[in-house]
Design a protein around this motif. Structure first.
Motif, short mmCIF file in Angstrom:
data_model
loop_
_atom_site.label_atom_id
_atom_site.label_comp_id
_atom_site.label_asym_id
_atom_site.label_seq_id
_atom_site.Cartn_x
_atom_site.Cartn_y
_atom_site.Cartn_z
N GLU A 184 0.87 -1.09 0.14
CA GLU A 184 -0.16 -0.07 0.04
C GLU A 184 0.86 1.35 -0.03
O GLU A 184 1.76 1.43 0.61
CB GLU A 184 -1.09 0.10 1.25
N MET B 253 -8.60 -1.36 11.05
CA MET B 253 -7.74 -1.86 12.26
C MET B 253 -8.34 -1.83 13.57
O MET B 253 -8.08 -2.76 14.48
CB MET B 253 -6.77 -1.36 12.23
N ARG C 93 -8.04 -5.07 16.24
CA ARG C 93 -7.42 -4.78 17.38
C ARG C 93 -8.10 -5.83 18.25
O ARG C 93 -9.00 -5.48 18.60
CB ARG C 93 -7.48 -3.47 17.80
N VAL D 1 -2.60 -5.26 11.65
CA VAL D 1 -2.48 -6.51 12.48
C VAL D 1 -0.83 -6.16 13.21
O VAL D 1 -0.06 -6.02 12.70
CB VAL D 1 -2.12 -7.78 11.69
N TYR E 80 1.92 -3.61 11.36
CA TYR E 80 3.31 -3.46 11.84
C TYR E 80 3.94 -4.91 12.07
O TYR E 80 5.18 -5.03 12.14
CB TYR E 80 3.29 -2.59 13.18
#
Ligand code: G
Ligand code: MN
Length: 238
Positions: free
Chosen positions: A34, A168, A172, A203, A223
């Motif tokens: 991305e 996310m 999470r 993630v 990450y």
């Protein structure tokens, strides 16, 4: 006097594009990168601030053009076979440059997935027509940030995207929230039934990854695999 316009101009001049891997964990390979806009202008290092400023100054088209030409240029050094995901702001759907078949990005459209959010500017009538034009140019379409609040479920039905990116906030602590897992699992099934693929965004931990994989999702970004970097960095496999 705070010269926002001047700072934005500098931000644009000093902008660059970072690339973050999206991995296919079943194939154990990079599926895509991305492209994420960044700038060296101190007051706009946060991308959300840069984008909000572009909105405020009516410069969203200029920012998008800058990003697309940078991505087209970088594509030459991208690993073969990987796709490039490029964010498209809702307001860019009125920029003729995006629809120019002669633009540098259009030359490599078969390798490009355009990520659309409904945050701003995706008119329910105009939006799908414009998106169909982008497909005509050879781009694939992703719905970005699904689950964040602005990317509505309606986009799934009207756009029938090739790819859906789960926000996310849904990912999470997925391992610690049975209800979230049910929602994510159902979304993954729905998207597959519509013929699309799901990417889990943000993630960060191994327990999150394990819960995602249990939900039947194989494309992961975050990450845990790699931060956005100037180069097309190899992911870390953990
Ligand atoms: O709106 P969009 O989903 O395109 O934004 C992606 C943003 O999320 C980028 O700015 C990127 O730097 C950030 N990001 C990518 N991976 C992670 C992650 O694992 N955790 C967090 N907190 N942010 C991430
Ligand atoms: Mn995105």
């Amino acid at each position: 006097l705070d010269d926002v316009a001047g700072r934005f101009e500098r931000a644009l001049e000093r902008s660059w594009v970072a690339f973050q891997p999206i991995v296919d964990i079943r194939a154990h390979a990079v599926f895509a990168y991305e492209a994420l806009v960044r700038t060296e202008e101190d007051s706009m290092k946060r991308p959300d601030v840069l984008i909000a400023t572009a909105e405020r100054l009516g410069r969203v088209h200029d920012l998008g053009r800058q990003v697309r030409s940078a991505v087209a240029k970088a594509a030459a050094s991208a690993p073969p076979g990987v796709l490039l995901f490029v964010n498209v702001h809702g307001l860019e759907l009125t920029d003729e440059d995006l629809f120019d078949a002669k633009s540098p990005l259009a030359q490599i459209s078969s390798r490009v997935v355009l990520e659309i959010t409904e945050r701003i500017g995706l008119d329910p009538i105009v939006g799908p027509t414009r998106v169909a034009m982008l497909r005509q140019l050879g781009y694939q379409i992703a719905v970005d940030d699904l689950g964040a609040g602005y990317a509505a479920l309606g986009a799934l039905a009207t756009l029938v995207p090739d790819i859906v990116k789960l926000d996310m906030s849904l990912i999470r602590d997925l391992n610690r929230h049975p209800a979230k897992r049910r929602v994510v699992g159902a979304m993954a099934t729905l998207v597959r039934e519509l013929g699309g693929h799901v990417v889990a965004e943000g993630v960060e931990t191994i327990p999150e990854r394990d819960a995602i994989v249990d939900s039947g999702i194989e494309l992961l970004q975050g990450y845990l695999y790699g931060r956005p970097t100037r180069e097309f960095s190899a992911p870390t496999w953990s």
